[in-house]
Design an enzyme around this catalytic site. Structure first.
Site, mmCIF file in Angstrom:
data_model
loop_
_atom_site.group_PDB
_atom_site.id
_atom_site.type_symbol
_atom_site.label_atom_id
_atom_site.label_comp_id
_atom_site.label_asym_id
_atom_site.label_seq_id
_atom_site.Cartn_x
_atom_site.Cartn_y
_atom_site.Cartn_z
ATOM 1 N N TYR A 123 0.851 -1.203 0.000
ATOM 2 C CA TYR A 123 0.000 0.000 0.000
ATOM 3 C C TYR A 123 0.886 1.252 0.000
ATOM 4 O O TYR A 123 0.686 2.174 -0.797
ATOM 5 C CB TYR A 123 -0.909 -0.032 1.225
ATOM 6 C CG TYR A 123 -1.831 1.162 1.351
ATOM 7 C CD1 TYR A 123 -2.966 1.280 0.561
ATOM 8 C CD2 TYR A 123 -1.567 2.166 2.285
ATOM 9 C CE1 TYR A 123 -3.818 2.371 0.690
ATOM 10 C CE2 TYR A 123 -2.412 3.258 2.420
ATOM 11 C CZ TYR A 123 -3.539 3.362 1.621
ATOM 12 O OH TYR A 123 -4.379 4.442 1.745
HETATM 13 N N1 LIG Z 1 -9.179 6.429 5.266
HETATM 14 C C1 LIG Z 1 -7.908 6.678 5.496
HETATM 15 O O1 LIG Z 1 -7.432 6.677 6.649
HETATM 16 C C2 LIG Z 1 -6.984 6.998 4.357
HETATM 17 C C3 LIG Z 1 -5.685 7.433 4.675
HETATM 18 C C4 LIG Z 1 -4.811 7.720 3.643
HETATM 19 C C5 LIG Z 1 -5.209 7.602 2.341
HETATM 20 N N2 LIG Z 1 -6.482 7.167 2.050
HETATM 21 C C6 LIG Z 1 -6.832 7.042 0.646
HETATM 22 O O2 LIG Z 1 -7.990 7.810 0.416
HETATM 23 C C7 LIG Z 1 -8.761 7.210 -0.625
HETATM 24 C C8 LIG Z 1 -10.183 6.988 -0.139
HETATM 25 O O3 LIG Z 1 -10.133 6.208 1.040
HETATM 26 P P1 LIG Z 1 -11.431 5.958 1.942
HETATM 27 O O4 LIG Z 1 -10.927 5.692 3.313
HETATM 28 O O5 LIG Z 1 -12.438 6.993 1.712
HETATM 29 O O6 LIG Z 1 -11.908 4.566 1.308
HETATM 30 P P2 LIG Z 1 -13.322 3.805 1.383
HETATM 31 O O7 LIG Z 1 -14.131 4.299 2.528
HETATM 32 O O8 LIG Z 1 -12.955 2.368 1.318
HETATM 33 O O9 LIG Z 1 -14.019 4.261 0.002
HETATM 34 C C9 LIG Z 1 -13.385 3.908 -1.184
HETATM 35 C C10 LIG Z 1 -14.049 4.605 -2.338
HETATM 36 O O10 LIG Z 1 -13.330 4.246 -3.520
HETATM 37 C C11 LIG Z 1 -14.169 3.483 -4.353
HETATM 38 N N3 LIG Z 1 -13.392 2.397 -4.956
HETATM 39 C C12 LIG Z 1 -12.721 1.408 -4.334
HETATM 40 N N4 LIG Z 1 -12.168 0.588 -5.232
HETATM 41 C C13 LIG Z 1 -12.512 1.087 -6.453
HETATM 42 C C14 LIG Z 1 -12.287 0.669 -7.769
HETATM 43 N N5 LIG Z 1 -11.586 -0.443 -8.051
HETATM 44 N N6 LIG Z 1 -12.805 1.404 -8.770
HETATM 45 C C15 LIG Z 1 -13.539 2.527 -8.513
HETATM 46 N N7 LIG Z 1 -13.806 2.961 -7.281
HETATM 47 C C16 LIG Z 1 -13.300 2.244 -6.264
HETATM 48 C C17 LIG Z 1 -15.302 2.967 -3.495
HETATM 49 O O11 LIG Z 1 -16.428 2.681 -4.310
HETATM 50 P P3 LIG Z 1 -17.632 1.673 -3.804
HETATM 51 O O12 LIG Z 1 -18.420 2.473 -2.791
HETATM 52 O O13 LIG Z 1 -18.406 1.386 -5.038
HETATM 53 O O14 LIG Z 1 -16.968 0.482 -3.212
HETATM 54 C C18 LIG Z 1 -15.480 4.147 -2.544
HETATM 55 O O15 LIG Z 1 -16.186 5.203 -3.163
HETATM 56 C C19 LIG Z 1 -8.019 5.939 -1.016
HETATM 57 O O16 LIG Z 1 -7.185 6.185 -2.127
HETATM 58 C C20 LIG Z 1 -7.184 5.640 0.210
HETATM 59 O O17 LIG Z 1 -6.042 4.874 -0.106
HETATM 60 C C21 LIG Z 1 -7.372 6.862 3.034
#
Ligand SMILES: NC(=O)c1ccc[n+]([C@@H]2O[C@H](COP(=O)([O-])OP(=O)(O)OC[C@H]3O[C@@H](n4cnc5c(N)ncnc54)[C@H](OP(=O)(O)O)[C@@H]3O)[C@@H](O)[C@H]2O)c1
Length: 246
Positions: free
Chosen positions: A158
């Protein structure tokens, strides 16, 4: 699953806009006056809720199903949004997946999937989006503070995918500067979303500010990078993590 008309004054596309950070970003950009396209992969209900919220607040949005692991689907999503709203000004590449495992146990299938969505999917989305942007286009990626340094075991793949995004943004900022398109990357620390639900209590104690972030904290920074106040900024990776990687 849509509402809206063509030729909006400013249009944003959020990859992965159905939940978590991406949903907050979609809502924030809509309240900033953008017509918003958002993609999702598996949760049409969640995507529709974001669209409904935007519309209820007087904005315009459409949701498009597009797996960010599939280059054809990514390009089609860009085309659909441009066709629907008539232009594209801002793309936020937020879709990403987390797979954890130490090197002795990490499978090749997980390695390929993480790189496919978190690296290849980001590049393809930007490539497709900028083809439609004029001068003053903005590209914003969502990386991670794990690109700065590993914060625990099992996050190697990751973290390396997000380090690739930080490097990608620097290169693309140079590629696109002659066209006036700015490219910046946000590196969140722990944010309370579905992705972190099972780890959040443990992680909280690692944050100097003593709390995890909220999706709106990231949406605020996206709003800044999309707006004219950040006009001199490109190629930057902005870490927003409560001091976790200091
Ligand atoms: N949360 C954290 O602490 C954190 C920290 C650092 C970075 N990030 C980054 O921030 C971003 C969003 O994270 P999050 O925590 O909001 O994630 P999340 O709650 O798991 O939501 C993920 C989002 O991305 C979509 N998604 C996942 N796989 C996909 C694919 N193959 N094609 C198209 N859409 C896809 C999902 O769509 P569906 O609803 O249809 O599944 C959902 O809208 C990511 O890039 C993650 O790596 C998050």
């Amino acid at each position: 699953m849509n509402t809206g008309v063509r030729n909006k004054e400013k249009v944003a596309l959020v990859f992965g806009g159905s939940r978590g950070i991406g949903a907050a970003v979609a809502r924030r950009l809509a309240s900033d006056g953008y017509a918003v396209g958002l993609t999702y992969v598996s949760r049409p209900d969640s995507a529709q809720r974001v669209v409904d919220t935007v519309v209820a607040e007087g904005g315009e949005a459409i949701a498009v199903q597009a797996d960010s692991g599939d280059a054809t689907a990514i390009r089609q999503a860009v085309d659909i949004v441009v066709e629907h709203f008539g232009r594209l000004d801002v793309v936020v590449v937020n879709a990403g997946i987390l797979r954890l495992g130490t090197v002795d146990a990490f499978t090749l299938a997980d390695l390929d999937q993480v790189l496919q969505v978190n690296v290849r999917g980001v590049y393809v989305a930007i490539q497709a989006a900028v083809a439609h942007m004029g001068e003053n286009g903005r590209v914003i990626t969502i990386g991670s503070n794990t690109a700065v340094r590993p914060l625990s075991p099992a996050g190697t793949v990751y973290g390396m995918s997000k380090a690739a995004v930080a490097a990608m943004v620097k290169g693309l900022a140079l590629d696109l500067a002659p066209r006036g398109i700015r490219v910046n990357n946000i590196q969140p620390g722990p944010i309370e979303t579905d992705m972190t639900a099972e780890h959040i209590e443990r992680i909280k104690d690692m944050v100097p500010l003593g709390q995890v972030g909220q999706a709106d904290d990231i949406a605020d920074l996206v709003s800044y990078l999309a707006g004219s106040s950040s006009r001199y900024m490109t190629g930057a990776s902005l870490t927003i993590d409560g001091g976790m990687t200091l």
